[in-house]
Design an enzyme around this catalytic site. Structure first.
Site, short mmCIF file in Angstrom:
data_model
loop_
_atom_site.label_atom_id
_atom_site.label_comp_id
_atom_site.label_asym_id
_atom_site.label_seq_id
_atom_site.Cartn_x
_atom_site.Cartn_y
_atom_site.Cartn_z
N TYR A 46 0.84 -1.20 0.00
CA TYR A 46 0.00 0.00 0.00
C TYR A 46 0.87 1.24 0.00
CZ TYR A 46 -4.99 -0.27 -0.15
OH TYR A 46 -6.27 -0.37 -0.62
N GLU A 48 -0.59 4.78 -0.66
CA GLU A 48 -1.43 5.95 -0.96
C GLU A 48 -0.62 7.23 -0.82
OE1 GLU A 48 -4.91 5.93 1.48
OE2 GLU A 48 -5.91 4.42 0.25
N ASP A 192 -5.12 13.04 -26.27
CA ASP A 192 -5.20 11.64 -25.82
C ASP A 192 -4.48 10.82 -26.88
OD1 ASP A 192 -5.77 9.02 -25.31
OD2 ASP A 192 -7.92 9.31 -24.99
N THR A 218 -2.58 5.54 -22.88
CA THR A 218 -2.46 4.19 -22.34
C THR A 218 -1.03 3.73 -22.63
OG1 THR A 218 -3.25 3.24 -24.42
CG2 THR A 218 -4.89 3.57 -22.69
N LYS A 221 -0.86 -0.18 -25.90
CA LYS A 221 -1.16 -0.30 -27.33
C LYS A 221 0.16 -0.27 -28.10
CE LYS A 221 -5.85 1.47 -26.77
NZ LYS A 221 -6.07 2.21 -25.52
N ARG A 227 -0.86 -3.07 -19.29
CA ARG A 227 -2.17 -2.44 -19.43
C ARG A 227 -2.32 -1.36 -18.36
NH1 ARG A 227 -6.38 -3.50 -22.22
NH2 ARG A 227 -5.27 -5.35 -22.92
N1 PLP Z 1 -8.36 6.80 -25.19
C1 PLP Z 1 -8.26 6.25 -26.41
C2 PLP Z 1 -8.00 7.14 -27.59
C3 PLP Z 1 -8.41 4.87 -26.56
O1 PLP Z 1 -8.34 4.33 -27.79
C4 PLP Z 1 -8.62 4.07 -25.42
C5 PLP Z 1 -8.76 2.59 -25.50
O2 PLP Z 1 -9.20 2.02 -26.44
C6 PLP Z 1 -8.76 4.69 -24.18
C7 PLP Z 1 -8.61 6.06 -24.10
C8 PLP Z 1 -9.15 3.95 -22.93
O3 PLP Z 1 -8.25 3.06 -22.47
P1 PLP Z 1 -8.71 1.91 -21.44
O4 PLP Z 1 -9.35 0.85 -22.28
O5 PLP Z 1 -7.41 1.50 -20.81
O6 PLP Z 1 -9.66 2.52 -20.46
#
Ligand code: PLP
Length: 387
Positions: A46, A48, A192, A218, A221, A227
């Site tokens: 833990y 936090e 993003d 993320t 990918k 993950r």
């Molecule tokens: N943002 C984009 C552009 C994505 O393609 C994805 C996943 O497919 C995510 C966010 C979300 O990721 P997670 O599946 O880990 O919540």
């Protein structure tokens, strides 16, 4: 024995992964070291809070680990942006980013899911769509992000936040232009880069660093890691982001995942990773070109990244994305159905599929292999049109 059940299932999944051609654009295969770190004793701890400011004892090792992870990720993107390595997944990172910068009811301008956006960019049934007022910009008739509609919608709707980023978009995203439009209209820009982060890290896609105010990604990918997810932001938003995450949106960080994220960063910093990403893009371009040669419609006519969309609307009007996904599944080729620009069918049917090359490039596939797979897919689709 009840203890055998789970490991038997893991073995079956391993066999499935070994014996299928994996074309899902958001998937990849991680290294043994990533798995080892994720499966380590760090899950027991833990912690936090943040390094040096924890709510538990015994954090001297994990403090060092989290700091190391943060530094490595700043190196990966060659940035001095603040980084928070505690998000659990992409959606968690995005919700945290909104919580840091917005109040419920504020306006977000994003790309619609149907056009290639993501659920967490404000789909009405997602918490992100319930908490915020969502507006969308669109694609032009060729399937490119329509920067004029970004500008028009920014002027018209006065969003607090504009999101540049997508889950199913095969072209370069112009973060500089997005930032200009956002800042001209009193909005912040969030990039993003979940899908293209590996390309950005390897210098194969323009970087949002220096342009976007906040950047989420993320790590599983094209980055080919555990993950999980990361949030970067300009230093002025660091405190807001950190407190939005803890105590705002999470309790104890997953230190085993943070360890695996640090391994992911180490791997992304190698010349081998840059060479890998170059092959991913080369393979994607070659496969998209082969589909075009065979008479298929590739959305936007091609690709700049690790994926592309096939649109059956005009070339195969009786074929749905669902039919193709199913037919390929039974022949050990895995991909996903996907809506296409101007989609007439439901999200459960769709008129297209999304194809990505990141996973099979990791398995050693080259241009010839992807071209052979394109022909195999064409045979299967052609047999569907005859049924
Ligand atoms: N943002 C984009 C552009 C994505 O393609 C994805 C996943 O497919 C995510 C966010 C979300 O990721 P997670 O599946 O880990 O919540």
């Amino acid at each position: 024995d009840i203890m055998d059940k789970v490991f038997e299932l893991i073995q079956r999944e391993q066999n499935r992964q070994n014996s299928t051609i994996e074309l899902i654009a958001s998937e990849n295969f991680v290294s043994e070291n990533v798995l080892k770190a994720a499966g380590s004793c760090l899950t027991n701890k833990y912690a936090e809070g943040y390094p040096g400011r924890r709510y538990y004892g015994g954090c001297e090792v994990v403090d060092e680990l989290e700091e190391y992870c943060r530094q490595k990720w700043q190196q990966v993107f060659a940035t001095d942006y603040h980084v928070n390595v505690q998000p659990l997944s992409g959606t968690h990172a995005n919700m945290t980013a909104y919580a840091a910068l917005l109040r419920p009811g504020d306006t977000i301008l994003s790309l619609d899911l149907q056009m290639g956006g993501h659920i967490s960019h404000g789909l009405p049934i997602s918490m992100t769509g319930r908490l915020y007022n969502i507006e969308h910009y669109g694609l032009d008739s060729r399937g490119y992000i329509d920067m004029r509609s970004v500008e028009d919608m920014a002027k018209k709707t006065r969003p607090k936040l504009i999101i540049a980023g997508a889950s199913a978009y095969s072209r370069i995203i112009d973060f500089e232009r997005f930032a200009h439009i956002a800042h001209e209209n009193g909005a912040l820009l969030m990039a993003d880069i979940a899908h293209i982060a590996g390309l950005v890290a390897a210098g194969e896609h323009p970087s949002p660093f220096g342009h976007a105010d906040i950047i989420t990604t993320t790590t599983h990918k094209t980055l080919r890691g555990i993950r999980s997810a990361l949030i970067f932001c300009k230093q002025e938003y660091a405190r807001k982001v950190d407190s939005a995450l803890f105590p705002g949106m999470a309790g104890g960080p997953h230190m085993h995942t943070i360890a695996a994220k640090a391994v992911t960063a180490e791997e992304a910093l190698t010349p081998e990773f840059r060479a890998y990403i170059r092959r991913v893009v080369e393979n994607s371009r070659a496969m998209a070109a082969e589909f075009t040669r065979m008479g298929y419609e590739v959305v936007t006519g091609g690709t700049d990244n690790h994926m592309f969309l096939l649109d059956f609307t005009h070339t195969h009007p009786t074929i749905t994305g669902q039919m193709v996904q199913q037919a390929l599944d039974s022949r050990a080729i895995t991909l996903n159905k996907n809506s296409v620009p101007g989609e007439k069918r439901s999200p459960m049917q769709t008129s297209g599929v999304r194809i990505g090359t990141a996973a099979m490039t990791t398995k050693g596939f080259g241009v010839d292999d992807f071209i052979a797979v394109a022909h195999r897919i064409d045979e299967i689709i052609t047999s569907l049109t005859r049924e």
